[in-house]
Design a protein around this motif. Sequence first.
Motif, PDB file in Angstrom:
ATOM      1  N   ARG A  66       0.431  -0.669  -0.035  1.00 41.23           N
ATOM      2  CA  ARG A  66      -0.047  -0.077  -0.588  1.00 41.23           C
ATOM      3  C   ARG A  66       1.019   1.319   0.312  1.00 41.23           C
ATOM      4  NH1 ARG A  66      -4.053   1.172   5.294  1.00 41.23           N
ATOM      5  NH2 ARG A  66      -2.622   1.559   5.130  1.00 41.23           N
ATOM      6  N   ASP A 115      -9.570  -0.451  -2.857  1.00 40.15           N
ATOM      7  CA  ASP A 115      -9.212   1.248  -1.183  1.00 40.15           C
ATOM      8  C   ASP A 115      -7.671   1.151  -1.274  1.00 40.15           C
ATOM      9  OD1 ASP A 115      -9.980   0.906   0.733  1.00 40.15           O
ATOM     10  OD2 ASP A 115     -11.780   2.230   0.234  1.00 40.15           O
ATOM     11  N   GLN A 116      -7.350   1.659  -0.407  1.00 37.04           N
ATOM     12  CA  GLN A 116      -6.429   1.716   0.416  1.00 37.04           C
ATOM     13  C   GLN A 116      -6.991   1.015   1.861  1.00 37.04           C
ATOM     14  OE1 GLN A 116      -2.782   2.431  -1.178  1.00 37.04           O
ATOM     15  NE2 GLN A 116      -4.053   1.877  -2.804  1.00 37.04           N
ATOM     16  N   ASN A 141       1.296   3.663  -3.172  1.00 38.81           N
ATOM     17  CA  ASN A 141       0.232   3.305  -4.031  1.00 38.81           C
ATOM     18  C   ASN A 141       1.140   4.805  -4.927  1.00 38.81           C
ATOM     19  OD1 ASN A 141      -2.471   3.921  -4.184  1.00 38.81           O
ATOM     20  ND2 ASN A 141      -3.027   5.611  -3.278  1.00 38.81           N
ATOM     21  N   SER A 165      -1.260  -1.343  -6.089  1.00 41.20           N
ATOM     22  CA  SER A 165      -1.499  -1.474  -4.634  1.00 41.20           C
ATOM     23  C   SER A 165      -3.174  -1.575  -4.773  1.00 41.20           C
ATOM     24  CB  SER A 165      -0.690  -0.490  -3.546  1.00 41.20           C
ATOM     25  OG  SER A 165      -0.670  -0.196  -3.950  1.00 41.20           O
ATOM     26  N   TRP A 166      -3.908  -0.942  -5.817  1.00 41.57           N
ATOM     27  CA  TRP A 166      -5.186  -1.183  -5.768  1.00 41.57           C
ATOM     28  C   TRP A 166      -6.054  -2.266  -6.555  1.00 41.57           C
ATOM     29  CZ3 TRP A 166      -7.933   3.159  -5.154  1.00 41.57           C
ATOM     30  CH2 TRP A 166      -7.330   4.546  -4.548  1.00 41.57           C
TER      31      TRP A 166
END
Length: 123
Positions: free
Chosen positions: A41, A103-104, A44, A55-56
Amino acid sequence: MHLLKDLSQELKNSLNHITLNSGRMFSEEFLTDAGIRCRARKYNYDQKYQDYHGSWVTWPMESYMFAKGLRRQGFIKLAEQIEARITNAINICGVNYEFFVVDQNGKVLLNLKKLIKFGAKPV
Protein backbone atom coordinates in the motif's frame (compact mmCIF):
# COMPACT_ATOMS: atom_id res chain seq x y z
CA MET A 1 26.49 -35.27 14.04
CA HIS A 2 27.33 -32.01 12.24
CA LEU A 3 24.86 -32.87 9.47
CA LEU A 4 21.96 -32.91 11.93
CA LYS A 5 23.16 -29.67 13.52
CA ASP A 6 23.40 -28.00 10.08
CA LEU A 7 19.98 -29.35 9.10
CA SER A 8 18.53 -28.06 12.34
CA GLN A 9 19.95 -24.58 11.68
CA GLU A 10 18.64 -24.64 8.10
CA LEU A 11 15.17 -25.56 9.40
CA LYS A 12 15.31 -22.69 11.91
CA ASN A 13 16.32 -20.28 9.14
CA SER A 14 13.47 -21.52 6.95
CA LEU A 15 10.94 -21.10 9.74
CA ASN A 16 12.21 -17.58 10.43
CA HIS A 17 11.89 -16.74 6.73
CA ILE A 18 8.34 -18.13 6.55
CA THR A 19 7.30 -16.31 9.71
CA LEU A 20 8.75 -13.01 8.51
CA ASN A 21 7.04 -13.21 5.11
CA SER A 22 3.75 -14.38 6.62
CA GLY A 23 3.85 -11.37 8.93
CA ARG A 24 4.32 -9.05 5.96
CA MET A 25 1.48 -10.67 4.03
CA PHE A 26 -0.90 -10.19 6.94
CA SER A 27 0.13 -6.57 7.56
CA GLU A 28 -2.00 -3.58 6.55
CA GLU A 29 0.40 -3.07 3.65
CA PHE A 30 -0.77 -6.20 1.84
CA LEU A 31 -3.88 -7.76 3.42
CA THR A 32 -7.28 -6.68 2.03
CA ASP A 33 -10.89 -7.89 2.22
CA ALA A 34 -10.26 -9.62 -1.14
CA GLY A 35 -6.87 -11.22 -0.49
CA ILE A 36 -3.26 -10.10 -0.80
CA ARG A 37 -2.29 -6.91 -2.69
CA CYS A 38 0.17 -7.22 -5.55
CA ARG A 39 2.23 -4.32 -4.25
CA ALA A 40 2.45 -2.78 -0.78
CA ARG A 41 0.00 0.00 0.00
CA LYS A 42 2.86 2.42 0.73
CA TYR A 43 3.78 2.36 -2.98
CA ASN A 44 0.33 3.54 -4.00
CA TYR A 45 1.45 6.76 -5.63
CA ASP A 46 4.65 5.53 -7.31
CA GLN A 47 2.71 5.06 -10.55
CA LYS A 48 0.95 7.82 -12.44
CA TYR A 49 -1.87 5.33 -13.10
CA GLN A 50 -3.55 2.47 -11.25
CA ASP A 51 -1.80 -0.50 -12.80
CA TYR A 52 -3.28 -3.97 -12.59
CA HIS A 53 -0.38 -5.29 -10.51
CA GLY A 54 -0.32 -2.35 -8.12
CA SER A 55 -1.50 -1.66 -4.61
CA TRP A 56 -5.11 -1.17 -5.77
CA VAL A 57 -5.43 -4.76 -6.98
CA THR A 58 -5.68 -8.29 -5.65
CA TRP A 59 -5.70 -11.33 -7.91
CA PRO A 60 -7.57 -14.36 -6.52
CA MET A 61 -5.12 -16.76 -8.17
CA GLU A 62 -2.10 -15.03 -6.59
CA SER A 63 -3.80 -14.89 -3.19
CA TYR A 64 -4.69 -18.56 -3.53
CA MET A 65 -1.02 -19.39 -4.24
CA PHE A 66 -0.07 -17.64 -0.97
CA ALA A 67 -2.76 -19.67 0.84
CA LYS A 68 -1.55 -22.89 -0.78
CA GLY A 69 2.03 -22.20 0.37
CA LEU A 70 0.91 -21.39 3.90
CA ARG A 71 -1.15 -24.57 4.02
CA ARG A 72 1.82 -26.62 2.77
CA GLN A 73 3.97 -25.16 5.57
CA GLY A 74 1.36 -26.05 8.19
CA PHE A 75 -0.18 -22.59 8.66
CA ILE A 76 -3.73 -23.87 8.10
CA LYS A 77 -5.59 -21.04 9.90
CA LEU A 78 -3.66 -18.37 7.95
CA ALA A 79 -4.41 -20.16 4.67
CA GLU A 80 -8.10 -20.30 5.59
CA GLN A 81 -8.05 -16.54 6.29
CA ILE A 82 -6.84 -15.79 2.77
CA GLU A 83 -9.29 -18.27 1.20
CA ALA A 84 -12.15 -16.68 3.15
CA ARG A 85 -11.15 -13.25 1.83
CA ILE A 86 -11.15 -14.49 -1.76
CA THR A 87 -14.61 -15.99 -1.23
CA ASN A 88 -15.71 -12.75 0.43
CA ALA A 89 -14.73 -10.70 -2.64
CA ILE A 90 -16.57 -13.10 -4.96
CA ASN A 91 -19.67 -12.86 -2.75
CA ILE A 92 -19.49 -9.05 -2.65
CA CYS A 93 -19.12 -8.76 -6.43
CA GLY A 94 -21.37 -11.66 -7.35
CA VAL A 95 -18.77 -12.95 -9.79
CA ASN A 96 -15.22 -14.32 -9.68
CA TYR A 97 -13.34 -11.56 -11.48
CA GLU A 98 -9.82 -12.10 -12.74
CA PHE A 99 -8.75 -9.42 -10.27
CA PHE A 100 -10.47 -7.20 -7.71
CA VAL A 101 -9.91 -3.48 -7.28
CA VAL A 102 -9.53 -2.46 -3.63
CA ASP A 103 -9.16 0.92 -1.98
CA GLN A 104 -6.30 1.87 0.29
CA ASN A 105 -8.26 0.56 3.30
CA GLY A 106 -8.52 -2.86 1.65
CA LYS A 107 -12.23 -2.64 0.80
CA VAL A 108 -13.47 -4.01 -2.53
CA LEU A 109 -14.49 -1.21 -4.92
CA LEU A 110 -17.55 -1.85 -7.07
CA ASN A 111 -18.97 1.55 -7.83
CA LEU A 112 -17.67 3.04 -11.11
CA LYS A 113 -17.91 6.58 -9.69
CA LYS A 114 -15.68 5.50 -6.77
CA LEU A 115 -13.24 3.89 -9.17
CA ILE A 116 -13.05 7.09 -11.25
CA LYS A 117 -12.56 9.12 -8.06
CA PHE A 118 -9.49 6.99 -7.31
CA GLY A 119 -8.06 7.48 -10.79
CA ALA A 120 -9.51 4.62 -12.86
CA LYS A 121 -10.18 5.46 -16.50
CA PRO A 122 -13.34 3.89 -17.97
CA VAL A 123 -12.79 2.22 -21.33
